[in-house]
Write an enzyme that holds these catalytic residues in place. Structure first.
Site, PDB file in Angstrom:
ATOM      1  N   LYS A 150       0.814  -1.221   0.000  1.00 34.63           N
ATOM      2  CA  LYS A 150       0.000   0.000   0.000  1.00 34.63           C
ATOM      3  C   LYS A 150       0.848   1.274   0.000  1.00 34.63           C
ATOM      4  CE  LYS A 150      -1.111   0.038   4.973  1.00 34.63           C
ATOM      5  NZ  LYS A 150      -0.220  -1.067   5.325  1.00 34.63           N
ATOM      6  N   ARG A 155       1.787 -10.983  12.435  1.00 37.63           N
ATOM      7  CA  ARG A 155       1.373  -9.613  12.061  1.00 37.63           C
ATOM      8  C   ARG A 155       0.120  -9.641  11.194  1.00 37.63           C
ATOM      9  NH1 ARG A 155       6.483  -7.064   9.330  1.00 37.63           N
ATOM     10  NH2 ARG A 155       5.221  -5.183   9.236  1.00 37.63           N
ATOM     11  N   ARG A 187      -7.221   2.610  12.175  1.00 34.70           N
ATOM     12  CA  ARG A 187      -6.882   1.191  12.307  1.00 34.70           C
ATOM     13  C   ARG A 187      -8.013   0.389  12.944  1.00 34.70           C
ATOM     14  NH1 ARG A 187      -1.490  -0.044  11.344  1.00 34.70           N
ATOM     15  NH2 ARG A 187      -0.044   1.702  11.409  1.00 34.70           N
ATOM     16  N   ARG A 205      12.574 -10.957   1.533  1.00 34.91           N
ATOM     17  CA  ARG A 205      13.273  -9.667   1.579  1.00 34.91           C
ATOM     18  C   ARG A 205      14.614  -9.797   2.308  1.00 34.91           C
ATOM     19  NH1 ARG A 205       8.771  -5.040   2.942  1.00 34.91           N
ATOM     20  NH2 ARG A 205       8.881  -5.944   5.025  1.00 34.91           N
ATOM     21  N   ARG A 226      15.488  -9.422   7.989  1.00 35.96           N
ATOM     22  CA  ARG A 226      15.128  -8.741   9.235  1.00 35.96           C
ATOM     23  C   ARG A 226      14.277  -9.674  10.082  1.00 35.96           C
ATOM     24  NH1 ARG A 226      12.438  -3.148   7.429  1.00 35.96           N
ATOM     25  NH2 ARG A 226      10.737  -4.627   7.490  1.00 35.96           N
TER      26      ARG A 226
END
Length: 210
Positions: free
Chosen positions: A13, A167, A88, A123, A156
């Protein structure tokens, strides 16, 4: 056009917000950046936010929405803005409505959980210079070595598959009711995230009619 962008972590996003911002010439307003700016400028609401942050407490919805109202009253937002990271929760959405903030569309970038896990767990970020890579889409020339500075390109901690899954679960719990809230108002638009960023952007522009 006043927009809210919804999307799970890793759905892209932020990238799409940049594309919309460039296309329409309207600012992308991130709640985190907005709070830091208000604190730096020493505004009354900024001082209240700082007191909460310094004590380790969450900044209250009233303060966040007050800072948001100040931010969207600035000249660069007179033709519209993109809210990234707020609201949120349904409580925040209701508070936004009750303060008279008009939202034209709520755009959700939808990507299946497994694709997000694959995308984020691939990533790699250089621990020395911060350059980012992806084992599939943008690999380093030498595995684990940054092309730019020769530092270590590593995963990470928050990109590990189990962390990403956690998450995503939090996002689904908090955001499902928010989607239903905006669906009832007829403002919710959904775009399916594509493999190629440009293809997603094309769909986003078509959906928004821009």
């Amino acid at each position: 056009m006043n927009l809210i962008l919804l999307g799970a972590p890793g759905a892209g996003k932020g990238t799409q917000a940049e594309a919309i911002s460039a296309k329409l010439g309207i600012p992308q307003i991130s709640t985190g950046n907005m709070l830091r700016e208000a604190v730096k400028n020493g505004t009354e609401l900024g001082m209240k936010a700082k007191a909460a942050m310094d004590s380790g407490a969450l900044v209250s919805d009233d303060i966040v929405i007050g800072i948001l109202k100040d931010r969207i009253a600035e000249p660069d937002a007179k033709n519209g803005y993109i809210l990234d990271g707020f609201p949120r929760t349904v409580t925040q959405a209701e508070a936004l409505d009750s303060m008279g903030v008009t939202i034209d569309h709520v755009l959700e970038i939808h990507v299946e959980d497994q694709r997000i896990i694959d995308r984020m767990s691939g990533r790699r970020v250089c621990v020395a210079c911060g350059a980012s890579y992806h084992v599939q889409y943008k690999p380093t020339k030498v595995e684990g070595v940054c092309d730019a500075c020769g530092g270590e390109a590593a995963q990470r901690a928050d990109d590990a598959p189990e962390t990403v899954l956690s998450r995503l679960q939090v996002y689904q719990e908090k955001t499902a009711p928010l989607k239903a809230y905006y669906e009832k108002t007829g403002k919710l638009l959904t775009v399916e995230g594509q493999e190629e960023v440009a293809d997603t952007t094309k769909l986003v522009f078509e959906t928004l009619g821009i």
